[in-house]
Design a protein around this motif. Structure first.
Motif, PDB file in Angstrom:
ATOM      1  N   TYR A   1       7.890   5.419   5.042  1.00  0.00           N
ATOM      2  CA  TYR A   1       7.202   5.045   3.813  1.00  0.00           C
ATOM      3  C   TYR A   1       7.077   6.311   2.957  1.00  0.00           C
ATOM      4  O   TYR A   1       6.796   7.388   3.487  1.00  0.00           O
ATOM      5  N   LEU A   2       7.218   6.174   1.653  1.00  0.00           N
ATOM      6  CA  LEU A   2       6.924   7.269   0.734  1.00  0.00           C
ATOM      7  C   LEU A   2       5.780   6.829  -0.163  1.00  0.00           C
ATOM      8  O   LEU A   2       5.924   5.918  -0.989  1.00  0.00           O
ATOM      9  N   ASP A   3       4.614   7.447   0.025  1.00  0.00           N
ATOM     10  CA  ASP A   3       3.419   7.114  -0.746  1.00  0.00           C
ATOM     11  C   ASP A   3       3.409   7.916  -2.051  1.00  0.00           C
ATOM     12  O   ASP A   3       3.533   9.140  -2.030  1.00  0.00           O
ATOM     13  N   THR A   4       3.270   7.212  -3.171  1.00  0.00           N
ATOM     14  CA  THR A   4       3.392   7.879  -4.474  1.00  0.00           C
ATOM     15  C   THR A   4       2.051   8.017  -5.189  1.00  0.00           C
ATOM     16  O   THR A   4       1.992   7.979  -6.423  1.00  0.00           O
ATOM     17  N   ILE A   5       0.976   8.179  -4.440  1.00  0.00           N
ATOM     18  CA  ILE A   5      -0.311   8.442  -5.050  1.00  0.00           C
ATOM     19  C   ILE A   5      -0.222   9.740  -5.864  1.00  0.00           C
ATOM     20  O   ILE A   5       0.351  10.738  -5.412  1.00  0.00           O
ATOM     21  N   ASN A   6      -0.691   9.700  -7.111  1.00  0.00           N
ATOM     22  CA  ASN A   6      -0.666  10.839  -8.034  1.00  0.00           C
ATOM     23  C   ASN A   6       0.748  11.205  -8.499  1.00  0.00           C
ATOM     24  O   ASN A   6       0.990  12.325  -8.949  1.00  0.00           O
TER      25      ASN A   6
ATOM     26  N   LYS B   1      17.009   8.284   1.335  1.00  0.00           N
ATOM     27  CA  LYS B   1      16.057   7.354   0.742  1.00  0.00           C
ATOM     28  C   LYS B   1      15.062   6.864   1.791  1.00  0.00           C
ATOM     29  O   LYS B   1      15.442   6.519   2.908  1.00  0.00           O
ATOM     30  N   PRO B   2      13.777   6.785   1.421  1.00  0.00           N
ATOM     31  CA  PRO B   2      12.805   6.159   2.312  1.00  0.00           C
ATOM     32  C   PRO B   2      13.050   4.654   2.380  1.00  0.00           C
ATOM     33  O   PRO B   2      13.650   4.062   1.477  1.00  0.00           O
ATOM     34  N   ASP B   3      12.573   4.035   3.452  1.00  0.00           N
ATOM     35  CA  ASP B   3      12.720   2.586   3.572  1.00  0.00           C
ATOM     36  C   ASP B   3      11.749   1.852   2.657  1.00  0.00           C
ATOM     37  O   ASP B   3      12.067   0.781   2.145  1.00  0.00           O
ATOM     38  N   VAL B   4      10.560   2.417   2.481  1.00  0.00           N
ATOM     39  CA  VAL B   4       9.513   1.764   1.691  1.00  0.00           C
ATOM     40  C   VAL B   4       9.005   2.740   0.638  1.00  0.00           C
ATOM     41  O   VAL B   4       8.693   3.892   0.948  1.00  0.00           O
ATOM     42  N   LEU B   5       8.936   2.274  -0.605  1.00  0.00           N
ATOM     43  CA  LEU B   5       8.319   3.044  -1.682  1.00  0.00           C
ATOM     44  C   LEU B   5       6.981   2.399  -1.989  1.00  0.00           C
ATOM     45  O   LEU B   5       6.918   1.227  -2.382  1.00  0.00           O
ATOM     46  N   MET B   6       5.906   3.160  -1.783  1.00  0.00           N
ATOM     47  CA  MET B   6       4.559   2.617  -1.923  1.00  0.00           C
ATOM     48  C   MET B   6       3.917   3.090  -3.227  1.00  0.00           C
ATOM     49  O   MET B   6       3.666   4.286  -3.416  1.00  0.00           O
ATOM     50  N   VAL B   7       3.696   2.165  -4.153  1.00  0.00           N
ATOM     51  CA  VAL B   7       2.964   2.441  -5.387  1.00  0.00           C
ATOM     52  C   VAL B   7       1.482   2.384  -5.043  1.00  0.00           C
ATOM     53  O   VAL B   7       0.999   1.397  -4.498  1.00  0.00           O
ATOM     54  N   HIS B   8       0.732   3.438  -5.379  1.00  0.00           N
ATOM     55  CA  HIS B   8      -0.600   3.578  -4.792  1.00  0.00           C
ATOM     56  C   HIS B   8      -1.612   4.137  -5.786  1.00  0.00           C
ATOM     57  O   HIS B   8      -1.385   5.182  -6.394  1.00  0.00           O
ATOM     58  N   ARG B   9      -2.729   3.439  -5.923  1.00  0.00           N
ATOM     59  CA  ARG B   9      -3.896   3.978  -6.603  1.00  0.00           C
ATOM     60  C   ARG B   9      -4.907   4.399  -5.543  1.00  0.00           C
ATOM     61  O   ARG B   9      -5.287   3.613  -4.671  1.00  0.00           O
ATOM     62  N   GLY B  10      -5.357   5.634  -5.596  1.00  0.00           N
ATOM     63  CA  GLY B  10      -6.297   6.135  -4.609  1.00  0.00           C
ATOM     64  C   GLY B  10      -7.683   5.549  -4.775  1.00  0.00           C
ATOM     65  O   GLY B  10      -8.092   5.153  -5.877  1.00  0.00           O
ATOM     66  N   ILE B  11      -8.437   5.502  -3.687  1.00  0.00           N
ATOM     67  CA  ILE B  11      -9.798   4.969  -3.708  1.00  0.00           C
ATOM     68  C   ILE B  11     -10.681   5.754  -4.663  1.00  0.00           C
ATOM     69  O   ILE B  11     -11.561   5.203  -5.336  1.00  0.00           O
ATOM     70  N   ASP B  12     -10.462   7.065  -4.745  1.00  0.00           N
ATOM     71  CA  ASP B  12     -11.348   7.920  -5.536  1.00  0.00           C
ATOM     72  C   ASP B  12     -11.056   7.892  -7.031  1.00  0.00           C
ATOM     73  O   ASP B  12     -11.782   8.505  -7.816  1.00  0.00           O
ATOM     74  N   GLU B  13      -9.985   7.211  -7.448  1.00  0.00           N
ATOM     75  CA  GLU B  13      -9.690   7.151  -8.882  1.00  0.00           C
ATOM     76  C   GLU B  13     -10.710   6.256  -9.581  1.00  0.00           C
ATOM     77  O   GLU B  13     -10.992   5.140  -9.138  1.00  0.00           O
TER      78      GLU B  13
ATOM     79  N   ALA C   1      -0.486  -0.536  -3.129  1.00  0.00           N
ATOM     80  CA  ALA C   1      -1.799  -0.322  -2.526  1.00  0.00           C
ATOM     81  C   ALA C   1      -2.783   0.075  -3.608  1.00  0.00           C
ATOM     82  O   ALA C   1      -2.458   0.849  -4.507  1.00  0.00           O
ATOM     83  N   GLY C   2      -3.993  -0.440  -3.513  1.00  0.00           N
ATOM     84  CA  GLY C   2      -5.017  -0.153  -4.500  1.00  0.00           C
ATOM     85  C   GLY C   2      -5.115  -1.266  -5.516  1.00  0.00           C
ATOM     86  O   GLY C   2      -4.151  -1.540  -6.242  1.00  0.00           O
ATOM     87  N   GLY C   3      -6.224  -1.943  -5.549  1.00  0.00           N
ATOM     88  CA  GLY C   3      -6.396  -3.017  -6.517  1.00  0.00           C
ATOM     89  C   GLY C   3      -5.827  -4.342  -6.092  1.00  0.00           C
ATOM     90  O   GLY C   3      -5.812  -5.293  -6.879  1.00  0.00           O
ATOM     91  N   VAL C   4      -5.343  -4.452  -4.853  1.00  0.00           N
ATOM     92  CA  VAL C   4      -4.804  -5.723  -4.361  1.00  0.00           C
ATOM     93  C   VAL C   4      -5.957  -6.560  -3.815  1.00  0.00           C
ATOM     94  O   VAL C   4      -6.759  -6.081  -3.012  1.00  0.00           O
ATOM     95  N   SER C   5      -6.026  -7.815  -4.244  1.00  0.00           N
ATOM     96  CA  SER C   5      -7.087  -8.701  -3.781  1.00  0.00           C
ATOM     97  C   SER C   5      -6.574 -10.125  -3.736  1.00  0.00           C
ATOM     98  O   SER C   5      -5.462 -10.421  -4.207  1.00  0.00           O
ATOM     99  N   ILE C   6      -7.383 -11.011  -3.192  1.00  0.00           N
ATOM    100  CA  ILE C   6      -7.009 -12.418  -3.117  1.00  0.00           C
ATOM    101  C   ILE C   6      -6.730 -12.989  -4.499  1.00  0.00           C
ATOM    102  O   ILE C   6      -5.936 -13.912  -4.664  1.00  0.00           O
ATOM    103  N   ASP C   7      -7.329 -12.398  -5.536  1.00  0.00           N
ATOM    104  CA  ASP C   7      -7.194 -12.923  -6.898  1.00  0.00           C
ATOM    105  C   ASP C   7      -5.824 -12.662  -7.515  1.00  0.00           C
ATOM    106  O   ASP C   7      -5.397 -13.412  -8.400  1.00  0.00           O
ATOM    107  N   ASN C   8      -5.147 -11.587  -7.103  1.00  0.00           N
ATOM    108  CA  ASN C   8      -3.845 -11.287  -7.731  1.00  0.00           C
ATOM    109  C   ASN C   8      -2.673 -11.364  -6.749  1.00  0.00           C
ATOM    110  O   ASN C   8      -1.566 -10.934  -7.068  1.00  0.00           O
ATOM    111  N   ILE C   9      -2.893 -11.927  -5.558  1.00  0.00           N
ATOM    112  CA  ILE C   9      -1.823 -12.043  -4.568  1.00  0.00           C
ATOM    113  C   ILE C   9      -0.656 -12.864  -5.100  1.00  0.00           C
ATOM    114  O   ILE C   9       0.517 -12.503  -4.939  1.00  0.00           O
TER     115      ILE C   9
END
Length: 385
Positions: A269-274, A288-300, A325-333
């Motif tokens: 996985y490649l985490d792209t936080i920041n 190339k990584p297998d997974v590209l993770m778009v990520h908003r950190g908890i502290d933002e 990751a970040g901001g995912v919820s049952i409402d926007n699944i």
């Protein structure tokens, strides 16, 4: 011409049959070598002095240790294999080598009938599969991550059937972690993430603890920023299926981490936080990584919507698995599952009063689980010669 086939039939008693079938010099050599091996093979006879055609030999896969095994081999197993060959009415120019397992069971009427029944069917099936060159490459590719080996008890999942819910265990205690894992629904669509805080507190060995509770797909969220090879190998040795590398790490660290994942047979996985442009980073990497993770950190404090909605339609590598990751919820699944392969939810599940209910509600929106009975029975197999 030489072909190979295999079949296993039976439940309490099993007939395990492997065959080599063909004509010409290759099968003649294989046939002669098998005929002279120890323990000694026997010809496939319907009775004494009546060998079947095409010429066939039955070879035990292991030593014959007692009179019961010898009688079963020279009796119902030999007869079952011979009768199957006779009923198939094959080209007489062929030669067949049949290897069999020989059980050590009481010599009763029921066991004799079962073993004949199973070896007759398994021999016919193995020969038919050999002549049809079954299974096809396409079937193997389709089922390689779905097959459940009867003596293993788990399947090796490699994320070939998205979307998935990844449950991020950023929890403070082992007891809380155990409670959450045990409450999760049994489904192919859940990935467990050993969160960074959890690993920092308890060490990489916490993955082994998770493995005892959940023998599915486990991600080690190390966010590796240095010593890529070392950290990947540590996670691998604790049975992690994937390791998360940090996108802000030096390029050399990212590449070494990806390379070590490839060497060990686990996913990267490649985490792209920041990281402002995740796809630009991805496209700049020689490996190339297998997974590209778009990520908003908890502290933002604020949430940049662009990080959830990458314009990937024309740029995304077809092999790339995209996660968010970040901001995912049952409402926007419902919206996100059409754009991303992996949806990471942490506090929305782990801080819930009923983690299992929330996880099930999300999973129900992702699709059906893999059905196993059809794969076990191979109902798609064409046995016509």
């Amino acid at each position: 011409m030489i072909k190979f086939g295999e079949a296993i039939l039976g439940k309490d008693l099993k007939a395990v049959v492997n065959v080599i079938i063909g004509k010409g010099n290759e099968i003649d050599i294989a046939f002669s070598n098998a005929l002279t091996r120890t323990p000694s093979p026997i010809f496939a006879n319907l009775r004494d002095n009546l060998i079947v055609k095409p010429l066939s030999i039955v070879v035990p896969r292991h030593n014959i240790d007692n009179e019961i095994q010898a009688e079963l081999l020279h009796g119902v197993i030999q007869y079952g294999a011979a009768k199957a060959i006779a009923d198939l009415d094959l080209d007489e120019d062929l030669k067949i080598v049949i290897t069999v397992s020989v059980p050590d069971v009481p010599y009763t009427t029921l066991n004799k009938r079962k073993l004949f029944h199973y070896y007759y069917g398994a021999t016919k099936l193995a020969i038919t599969r050999a002549l049809n060159e079954y299974p096809s490459k396409e079937k193997i590719k389709k089922e390689k991550y779905r097959a459940l080996h009867p003596l293993v008890g788990f399947r090796d999942v490699r994320l070939e059937r998205p979307p998935y819910l990844q449950v991020a265990l950023d929890v403070p205690t082992v007891e809380n972690m155990e409670f959450i894992i045990e409450s999760l629904p049994k489904t192919d669509r859940i990935i467990i993430e050993a969160g960074t805080p959890l690993i920092k507190k308890y060490g990489i060995e916490i993955i082994e603890h998770i493995r005892e509770l959940y023998d599915g797909y486990i991600v080690a969220d190390l966010k590796t920023i240095d010593t890529g090879r070392v950290e990947v190998r540590m996670a691998f040795e604790c049975t992690a299926n994937a390791v998360v590398l940090s996108g802000v790490a030096p390029k050399a660290t990212i590449l070494k981490g990806i390379h070590e994942c490839e060497k060990c047979g686990i996913m990267s996985y490649l985490d792209t936080i920041n990281i402002e442009n995740p796809l630009k980073l991805y496209n700049s990497l020689e490996l190339k990584p297998d997974v590209l993770m778009v990520h908003r950190g908890i502290d933002e404090e604020t949430f940049n919507k662009d990080r959830l909605y990458l314009d990937t339609d024309n740029e995304k590598d077809k092999k790339l698995i995209l996660g968010v990751a970040g901001g995912v919820s049952i409402d926007n699944i419902d919206e996100l599952k059409n754009k991303y392969d992996i949806l990471v939810v942490g506090r929305g599940i782990t801080k819930s009063r009923d983690p299992g209910r929330v996880a099930r509600a999300i999973v129900n929106k992702l699709g059906d689980d893999i059905e196993q009975y059809r794969l076990y029975l191979d109902e798609d197999e064409d046995i016509n010669l």
